[in-house]
Design a protein around this motif. Structure first.
Motif, PDB file in Angstrom:
ATOM      1  N   GLY A 109       0.819  -1.209   0.000  1.00  0.00           N
ATOM      2  CA  GLY A 109       0.000   0.000   0.000  1.00  0.00           C
ATOM      3  C   GLY A 109       0.851   1.256   0.000  1.00  0.00           C
ATOM      4  N   ALA A 110       1.912   1.247   0.807  1.00  0.00           N
ATOM      5  CA  ALA A 110       2.816   2.394   0.873  1.00  0.00           C
ATOM      6  C   ALA A 110       3.514   2.612  -0.467  1.00  0.00           C
ATOM      7  N   ILE A 111       3.902   1.509  -1.125  1.00  0.00           N
ATOM      8  CA  ILE A 111       4.563   1.600  -2.429  1.00  0.00           C
ATOM      9  C   ILE A 111       3.607   2.191  -3.474  1.00  0.00           C
ATOM     10  N   VAL A 112       2.328   1.812  -3.395  1.00  0.00           N
ATOM     11  CA  VAL A 112       1.323   2.356  -4.327  1.00  0.00           C
ATOM     12  C   VAL A 112       1.206   3.876  -4.144  1.00  0.00           C
ATOM     13  N   VAL A 113       1.136   4.322  -2.882  1.00  0.00           N
ATOM     14  CA  VAL A 113       1.018   5.756  -2.597  1.00  0.00           C
ATOM     15  C   VAL A 113       2.254   6.505  -3.097  1.00  0.00           C
ATOM     16  N   VAL A 114       3.437   5.984  -2.754  1.00  0.00           N
ATOM     17  CA  VAL A 114       4.690   6.619  -3.187  1.00  0.00           C
ATOM     18  C   VAL A 114       4.808   6.558  -4.715  1.00  0.00           C
ATOM     19  N   GLY A 115       4.363   5.437  -5.289  1.00  0.00           N
ATOM     20  CA  GLY A 115       4.391   5.297  -6.745  1.00  0.00           C
ATOM     21  C   GLY A 115       3.531   6.338  -7.445  1.00  0.00           C
ATOM     22  N   LEU A 116       2.336   6.593  -6.904  1.00  0.00           N
ATOM     23  CA  LEU A 116       1.459   7.635  -7.458  1.00  0.00           C
ATOM     24  C   LEU A 116       2.127   8.998  -7.391  1.00  0.00           C
ATOM     25  N   LEU A 117       2.788   9.242  -6.252  1.00  0.00           N
ATOM     26  CA  LEU A 117       3.458  10.521  -6.039  1.00  0.00           C
ATOM     27  C   LEU A 117       4.574  10.733  -7.055  1.00  0.00           C
ATOM     28  N   PHE A 118       5.372   9.698  -7.277  1.00  0.00           N
ATOM     29  CA  PHE A 118       6.488   9.830  -8.208  1.00  0.00           C
ATOM     30  C   PHE A 118       6.037   9.779  -9.671  1.00  0.00           C
ATOM     31  N   TYR A 119       4.894   9.148  -9.927  1.00  0.00           N
ATOM     32  CA  TYR A 119       4.334   9.204 -11.284  1.00  0.00           C
ATOM     33  C   TYR A 119       3.884  10.627 -11.605  1.00  0.00           C
ATOM     34  N   LEU A 120       3.293  11.294 -10.602  1.00  0.00           N
ATOM     35  CA  LEU A 120       2.897  12.693 -10.761  1.00  0.00           C
ATOM     36  C   LEU A 120       4.119  13.572 -11.016  1.00  0.00           C
ATOM     37  N   ILE A 121       5.181  13.345 -10.251  1.00  0.00           N
ATOM     38  CA  ILE A 121       6.427  14.102 -10.419  1.00  0.00           C
ATOM     39  C   ILE A 121       6.984  13.909 -11.828  1.00  0.00           C
ATOM     40  N   TRP A 122       7.004  12.663 -12.274  1.00  0.00           N
ATOM     41  CA  TRP A 122       7.521  12.351 -13.615  1.00  0.00           C
ATOM     42  C   TRP A 122       6.673  13.020 -14.703  1.00  0.00           C
ATOM     43  N   SER A 123       5.350  13.005 -14.543  1.00  0.00           N
ATOM     44  CA  SER A 123       4.447  13.602 -15.533  1.00  0.00           C
ATOM     45  C   SER A 123       4.650  15.114 -15.628  1.00  0.00           C
ATOM     46  N   ILE A 124       4.858  15.759 -14.474  1.00  0.00           N
ATOM     47  CA  ILE A 124       5.110  17.212 -14.472  1.00  0.00           C
ATOM     48  C   ILE A 124       6.448  17.511 -15.141  1.00  0.00           C
ATOM     49  N   MET A 125       7.457  16.707 -14.818  1.00  0.00           N
ATOM     50  CA  MET A 125       8.774  16.903 -15.415  1.00  0.00           C
ATOM     51  C   MET A 125       8.733  16.700 -16.930  1.00  0.00           C
ATOM     52  N   GLU A 126       7.901  15.755 -17.377  1.00  0.00           N
ATOM     53  CA  GLU A 126       7.762  15.480 -18.806  1.00  0.00           C
ATOM     54  C   GLU A 126       7.218  16.702 -19.544  1.00  0.00           C
ATOM     55  N   VAL A 127       6.268  17.403 -18.926  1.00  0.00           N
ATOM     56  CA  VAL A 127       5.728  18.625 -19.523  1.00  0.00           C
ATOM     57  C   VAL A 127       6.833  19.668 -19.656  1.00  0.00           C
ATOM     58  N   GLY A 128       7.671  19.775 -18.620  1.00  0.00           N
ATOM     59  CA  GLY A 128       8.777  20.729 -18.643  1.00  0.00           C
ATOM     60  C   GLY A 128       9.800  20.425 -19.717  1.00  0.00           C
ATOM     61  N   VAL A 129      10.096  19.144 -19.900  1.00  0.00           N
ATOM     62  CA  VAL A 129      11.095  18.721 -20.900  1.00  0.00           C
ATOM     63  C   VAL A 129      10.638  19.085 -22.308  1.00  0.00           C
ATOM     64  N   HIS A 130       9.331  18.959 -22.567  1.00  0.00           N
ATOM     65  CA  HIS A 130       8.813  19.207 -23.917  1.00  0.00           C
ATOM     66  C   HIS A 130       8.255  20.620 -24.095  1.00  0.00           C
ATOM     67  N   ALA A 131       8.427  21.476 -23.102  1.00  0.00           N
ATOM     68  CA  ALA A 131       7.903  22.841 -23.195  1.00  0.00           C
ATOM     69  C   ALA A 131       8.606  23.631 -24.285  1.00  0.00           C
TER      70      ALA A 131
END
Length: 393
Positions: A296-318
């Motif tokens: 359960g903790a891994i799922v929560v942390v995984g969601l958090l880092f998926y969000l971080i990665w998605s935001i960073m992806e927007v920045g990379v392609h800006a």
């Protein structure tokens, strides 16, 4: 606004909403027993977190709806930065005149408005990101090899140092470190030569490391009663100093061990019942690990880092420096907060009082982080609209 809604980035929106909902559930679970024992409604903090979440969502929607040019406006940047600095300065005045009466765990970090406690540091993080994106974008052409980069960056560097000094006086070492990381990362991705950025990062890291080592070795008498120093020593020797500040980390270990792979079930944590201090703020991840298990903790942390990665992806392609810097700044805030909190819960980093983004109880953090997500969604929508217009042309 309607046009923008068609360009919502669901890779950011969905994990954000899931984290906020999980946060409400876990705040209720982690706080209910303590509230009941003390004669309060067990749902009080959970309901309050839900109210914060609704307001935070409205803030995110408002930021998303605004024209992106608003955040590049000189007056807006100056106003937002000025307000955040004044709020930080007010905390120092509060500490001088009220002293320990205004402190919580040895730090003065909140302004009590009765309805909600404002944490100026949270506002300062976003203000610093927007200011640096604005400044570095305007001076993008001059930040090239051969120009006097040090002189060009002296103004934002001095401003950031003043902001960090105001925060460290509270004292809030975790918040100071987050502000420092924002500066380092945004300088590094703004076109400054990699050697200079790397030198800056290594130098800051070495200075912090040497200061910590010297304090531990020196162990001065006047620091023995300091709350932050006790936290540092408890991190080094949690079991030996369990009764003098190490209880948080020791009980965090117990919670994670009790949970095992699949947890003891939602609401069934034992450590939250008076054993684990701050179970619904700093150590909510330990409660998650106990009730939902390591998985359960891994799922929560995984969601958090998926969000971080998605935001960073927007920045990379800006397509613009300003848009990219906004995304990288927001990424740094969320990543550093998550890193400090998870590291503290696992005993890998000293306990700094940094909460888990979107999950821990608190209005200021959730509202500002939601505004940050709304800003990134705004950038993402504008980028998609621009690309579609280019294709049509």
């Amino acid at each position: 606004m309607r046009q923008k809604l068609h360009y919502l980035n669901y890779k950011i929106l969905v994990p954000y909403l899931l984290l906020v909902v999980l946060g409400i559930i876990m705040v209720y679970s982690a706080s209910s027993d303590i509230l009941l024992v003390n004669g309060f409604k067990p749902s009080a903090y959970g309901v309050r977190q839900a109210y914060y979440a609704v307001f935070a969502l409205l803030v995110a929607l408002t930021v998303f709806a605004l024209r992106l040019a608003v955040f590049k406006n000189t007056k807006f940047v100056a106003w937002f930065l000025g307000v955040s600095m004044l709020l930080l300065l007010y905390l120092i005045v509060l500490k001088i005149f009220k002293g320990s009466a205004a402190a919580v765990n040895g730090a003065v970090g909140w302004i009590d408005l009765k309805v909600i406690k404002i944490q100026p540091l949270e506002i300062a993080k976003l203000a610093l990101v927007i200011y640096l994106a604005y400044f570095l974008d305007r001076h993008d052409a001059s930040l090239s090899r051969g120009n006097n980069i040090i002189n060009k960056l002296s103004r934002p560097a001095v401003l950031a140092i003043v902001m960090m000094l105001l925060v460290i006086v509270e004292p809030d070492f975790g918040g100071t470190a987050i502000l420092g990381m924002i500066v380092v990362v945004m300088f590094a991705v703004s076109g400054i030569p990699a050697r200079k950025a790397l030198f800056c990062l290594i130098s800051m890291g070495l200075i912090v490391f040497l200061v910590v080592v010297l304090i531990i070795k020196w162990n001065p008498d006047f620091l023995q009663k300091n709350y932050q120093f006790q936290r540092l020593m408890s991190f080094m020797h949690p079991f030996e100093l369990e009764r003098k500040g190490g209880a948080q980390l020791v009980n965090s270990y117990y919670a994670i061990h009790n949970g095992g792979l699949f947890g003891v079930g939602l609401g069934n944590s034992m450590q939250k019942r008076g054993y684990l201090p701050e179970p619904y703020t700093d150590f909510i991840l330990a409660v998650i690990a106990e009730e939902l298990g390591v998985i359960g903790a891994i799922v929560v942390v995984g969601l958090l880092f998926y969000l971080i990665w998605s935001i960073m992806e927007v920045g990379v392609h800006a397509s613009s420096q300003f848009n990219a810097l906004l995304c990288f700044g927001v990424t740094t805030i969320i990543f550093t907060e998550a890193l400090f909190n998870i590291g503290a819960v696992l005993g890998l980093l000293p306990i700094t009082g940094v909460t888990l983004p979107f999950i821990s109880y608190g209005g200021s953090s959730l509202i500002v982080l939601s505004a940050s997500v709304g800003l990134v969604l705004n950038v993402s929508a504008n980028e998609r609209i621009k690309k579609e217009e280019e294709v049509l042309e």
